[in-house]
Scaffold this motif. Structure first.
Motif, PDB file in Angstrom:
ATOM      1  N   ASN A 207       0.848  -1.195   0.000  1.00  7.76           N
ATOM      2  CA  ASN A 207       0.000   0.000   0.000  1.00  7.76           C
ATOM      3  C   ASN A 207       0.880   1.240   0.000  1.00  7.76           C
ATOM      4  N   ARG A 208       0.482   2.236  -0.806  1.00  9.64           N
ATOM      5  CA  ARG A 208       1.236   3.481  -0.930  1.00  9.64           C
ATOM      6  C   ARG A 208       0.271   4.660  -0.786  1.00  9.64           C
ATOM      7  N   THR A 209       0.824   5.858  -0.818  1.00 10.20           N
ATOM      8  CA  THR A 209      -0.037   7.043  -0.739  1.00 10.20           C
ATOM      9  C   THR A 209      -0.961   7.120  -1.948  1.00 10.20           C
ATOM     10  N   SER A 210      -0.542   6.563  -3.069  1.00 14.48           N
ATOM     11  CA  SER A 210      -1.344   6.611  -4.295  1.00 14.48           C
ATOM     12  C   SER A 210      -2.350   5.478  -4.407  1.00 14.48           C
ATOM     13  N   THR A 211      -2.386   4.580  -3.421  1.00  9.60           N
ATOM     14  CA  THR A 211      -3.289   3.432  -3.489  1.00  9.60           C
ATOM     15  C   THR A 211      -4.734   3.866  -3.278  1.00  9.60           C
ATOM     16  N   ARG A 212      -5.616   3.340  -4.131  1.00  8.39           N
ATOM     17  CA  ARG A 212      -7.057   3.600  -4.003  1.00  8.39           C
ATOM     18  C   ARG A 212      -7.696   2.460  -3.211  1.00  8.39           C
ATOM     19  N   PHE A 213      -8.607   2.827  -2.331  1.00  7.57           N
ATOM     20  CA  PHE A 213      -9.288   1.855  -1.483  1.00  7.57           C
ATOM     21  C   PHE A 213     -10.797   1.980  -1.646  1.00  7.57           C
ATOM     22  N   GLY A 214     -11.491   0.857  -1.597  1.00  6.71           N
ATOM     23  CA  GLY A 214     -12.941   0.893  -1.508  1.00  6.71           C
ATOM     24  C   GLY A 214     -13.353   1.469  -0.171  1.00  6.71           C
ATOM     25  N   ILE A 215     -14.436   2.243  -0.171  1.00  6.08           N
ATOM     26  CA  ILE A 215     -14.861   2.884   1.088  1.00  6.08           C
ATOM     27  C   ILE A 215     -16.301   2.550   1.461  1.00  6.08           C
ATOM     28  N   ALA A 216     -16.929   1.596   0.751  1.00  7.82           N
ATOM     29  CA  ALA A 216     -18.272   1.130   1.119  1.00  7.82           C
ATOM     30  C   ALA A 216     -19.211   2.323   1.347  1.00  7.82           C
ATOM     31  N   SER A 217     -19.925   2.332   2.471  1.00  8.28           N
ATOM     32  CA  SER A 217     -20.931   3.373   2.724  1.00  8.28           C
ATOM     33  C   SER A 217     -20.337   4.745   2.968  1.00  8.28           C
ATOM     34  N   GLY A 218     -19.018   4.851   3.028  1.00  3.90           N
ATOM     35  CA  GLY A 218     -18.399   6.149   3.206  1.00  3.90           C
ATOM     36  C   GLY A 218     -18.756   7.144   2.124  1.00  3.90           C
ATOM     37  N   CYS A 219     -19.228   6.633   0.976  1.00  4.09           N
ATOM     38  CA  CYS A 219     -19.536   7.568  -0.119  1.00  4.09           C
ATOM     39  C   CYS A 219     -21.013   7.941  -0.196  1.00  4.09           C
ATOM     40  N   LYS A 220     -21.794   7.636   0.835  1.00  2.00           N
ATOM     41  CA  LYS A 220     -23.145   8.198   0.879  1.00  2.00           C
ATOM     42  C   LYS A 220     -23.106   9.727   0.887  1.00  2.00           C
ATOM     43  N   LEU A 221     -22.022  10.273   1.418  1.00  2.00           N
ATOM     44  CA  LEU A 221     -21.858  11.727   1.413  1.00  2.00           C
ATOM     45  C   LEU A 221     -21.819  12.274  -0.012  1.00  2.00           C
ATOM     46  N   PHE A 222     -21.196  11.564  -0.934  1.00  2.00           N
ATOM     47  CA  PHE A 222     -21.142  12.023  -2.326  1.00  2.00           C
ATOM     48  C   PHE A 222     -22.557  12.110  -2.905  1.00  2.00           C
ATOM     49  N   THR A 223     -23.357  11.100  -2.593  1.00  2.00           N
ATOM     50  CA  THR A 223     -24.740  11.069  -3.073  1.00  2.00           C
ATOM     51  C   THR A 223     -25.532  12.240  -2.505  1.00  2.00           C
ATOM     52  N   ALA A 224     -25.364  12.495  -1.214  1.00  2.00           N
ATOM     53  CA  ALA A 224     -26.081  13.605  -0.576  1.00  2.00           C
ATOM     54  C   ALA A 224     -25.675  14.948  -1.183  1.00  2.00           C
ATOM     55  N   ILE A 225     -24.389  15.123  -1.447  1.00  2.00           N
ATOM     56  CA  ILE A 225     -23.923  16.362  -2.071  1.00  2.00           C
ATOM     57  C   ILE A 225     -24.584  16.538  -3.440  1.00  2.00           C
TER      58      ILE A 225
ATOM     59  N   ASP B  76     -21.283   8.756 -13.434  1.00  2.64           N
ATOM     60  CA  ASP B  76     -20.806   9.853 -14.281  1.00  2.64           C
ATOM     61  C   ASP B  76     -21.085  11.203 -13.628  1.00  2.64           C
ATOM     62  N   TYR B  77     -22.264  11.324 -13.028  1.00  6.73           N
ATOM     63  CA  TYR B  77     -22.601  12.593 -12.356  1.00  6.73           C
ATOM     64  C   TYR B  77     -21.615  12.875 -11.220  1.00  6.73           C
ATOM     65  N   ILE B  78     -21.378  11.890 -10.358  1.00  7.90           N
ATOM     66  CA  ILE B  78     -20.506  12.100  -9.208  1.00  7.90           C
ATOM     67  C   ILE B  78     -19.086  12.441  -9.664  1.00  7.90           C
ATOM     68  N   GLU B  79     -18.603  11.716 -10.645  1.00  7.02           N
ATOM     69  CA  GLU B  79     -17.236  11.975 -11.107  1.00  7.02           C
ATOM     70  C   GLU B  79     -17.114  13.364 -11.734  1.00  7.02           C
ATOM     71  N   ARG B  80     -18.175  13.844 -12.380  1.00  4.89           N
ATOM     72  CA  ARG B  80     -18.122  15.136 -13.049  1.00  4.89           C
ATOM     73  C   ARG B  80     -18.361  16.302 -12.102  1.00  4.89           C
ATOM     74  N   PHE B  81     -19.304  16.147 -11.174  1.00  2.73           N
ATOM     75  CA  PHE B  81     -19.729  17.296 -10.374  1.00  2.73           C
ATOM     76  C   PHE B  81     -19.334  17.234  -8.900  1.00  2.73           C
ATOM     77  N   VAL B  82     -18.747  16.133  -8.469  1.00  2.00           N
ATOM     78  CA  VAL B  82     -18.223  16.049  -7.103  1.00  2.00           C
ATOM     79  C   VAL B  82     -16.714  15.816  -7.137  1.00  2.00           C
ATOM     80  N   PHE B  83     -16.272  14.744  -7.788  1.00  2.34           N
ATOM     81  CA  PHE B  83     -14.847  14.437  -7.800  1.00  2.34           C
ATOM     82  C   PHE B  83     -14.028  15.485  -8.550  1.00  2.34           C
TER      83      PHE B  83
END
Length: 341
Positions: free
Chosen positions: A47-65, A179-186
């Motif tokens: 694992n490195r600083t650049s490693t991506r991890f699954g975050i399960a329900s942690g991304c409900k915040l993205f949906t709410a935003i 697509d929406y989340i990646e465009r308007f949140v990420f």
């Protein structure tokens, strides 16, 4: 790799079997940065600083935003009902269920995975193979015709409610949810390494999730969670990207100041220990009834994740792990250092 850049964090008790990435920041200052274990055990890729991890329900915040963004654009309202938002039939649901009730887990609708009575997420995929779950509509047969779980207005954590919010985002925006989340949140948060990746097409620098058995053997979680994440969970992020999400949100660059404040408001009391729920995130009050932290968390087979913002100290913490536990102990150790300001 271990960077201890602040004296307060030099003696954190990190278990030798922890696998993941942890980052603690105050604005642009790194207070603690630690990676440990393997992103790929078979190939011994660390694992490195650049490693991506699954975050399960942690991304409900993205949906709410995303929902709040569409409300700011007058494409939705908090009082909009399911019938007004979706052209999907829910024959047994209370027609008065609103967008706000879905956001706060007070809709009373049935859940496809009821965490109050089920503790094995893998059970879901024995009758309905996880490789069929690639878009939000694929979840509907698991709860669409079930009876209401309870009356509206009572808090009961509900994954299906966030699936419906994702479908509402799709219908209101005309875009696929991811697509929406990646465009308007990420993208506005500069979360360039994050995304909703399919387990059978993971990009480089993505940690595999591991499930450890009592006899010391292990397996990946590829047959234990949906093949692609959605509105209730399943995105992949780096620890650094998650700190960017907090800073961008709090600087009102994802939502206006009024809407950001509403998202961060304790809308529903969860228990008598100070826990509340806002929109897509938990809010913990201290003994003085002040906000100790805004936080998100996620647990799936092979995934554990915690991230929080502590307003009194202006600190953000992120702990990502590619095992079924590990994040909780480390976040608690970090919070002992953070204090309540």
């Amino acid at each position: 790799m271990n960077k201890l850049l602040h004296d307060d964090f030099t003696d954190l008790p990190i278990k030798p079997d922890f696998s993941g990435s942890a980052l603690v920041m105050r604005q642009n200052d790194i207070l603690f940065d630690h990676q440990q274990g393997y992103a790929n055990r078979a190939e011994r890729i660390e694992n490195r600083t650049s490693t991506r991890f699954g975050i399960a329900s942690g991304c409900k915040l993205f949906t709410a935003i995303a929902v709040c963004q569409l409300i700011e654009q007058d494409k939705l309202a908090f009082t909009s009902t399911l019938g007004e938002c979706l052209t999907i039939d829910f024959p047994t649901f209370d027609p008065a269920v609103t967008v706000e009730q879905l956001l706060t887990h007070t809709s009373g609708i049935p859940d496809y995975f009821d965490e109050s009575v089920m503790d094995d997420f893998e059970e879901l995929w024995r009758q309905r193979p996880m490789y069929h779950i690639r878009q939000l509509r694929d979840f509907l047969p698991m709860f669409q015709h079930e009876p209401m779980r309870q009356e509206r207005g009572v808090f009961q954590y509900n994954n299906a409610g966030y699936i419906l919010l994702g479908l509402i985002i799709e219908q209101a925006s005309g875009l696929m949810f991811s697509d929406y989340i990646e465009r308007f949140v990420f993208k506005p948060a500069d979360m360039n390494d994050s995304g909703y990746f399919s387990l059978d097409a993971l990009p480089a620098n993505t940690a595999l999730g591991y499930i450890d058995n009592a006899d010391g053997s292990w397996r990946t979680n590829h047959y234990s969670i949906p093949v692609k994440g959605g509105a209730d969970g399943g995105a992949f992020v780096t620890a650094q990207d998650m700190t960017k999400l907090w800073s961008t949100l709090l600087a009102h660059r994802l939502l206006g100041e009024e809407m950001t404040s509403r998202l961060l408001t304790p809308h529903v009391k969860v228990n008598d220990k100070g826990a509340h729920y806002g929109y897509g995130l938990w809010i913990q009050l201290n003994a003085k009834r002040h906000v100790f932290k805004y936080h998100v968390m996620g647990y799936d087979p092979g995934v554990s994740f915690h991230s929080a913002y502590y307003p009194a100290t202006d600190i953000v913490s992120v702990v990502c792990s590619n095992e079924s536990d590990g994040a909780f102990d480390l976040i608690k150790a970090i919070e002992m250092k953070v204090g309540e300001g």
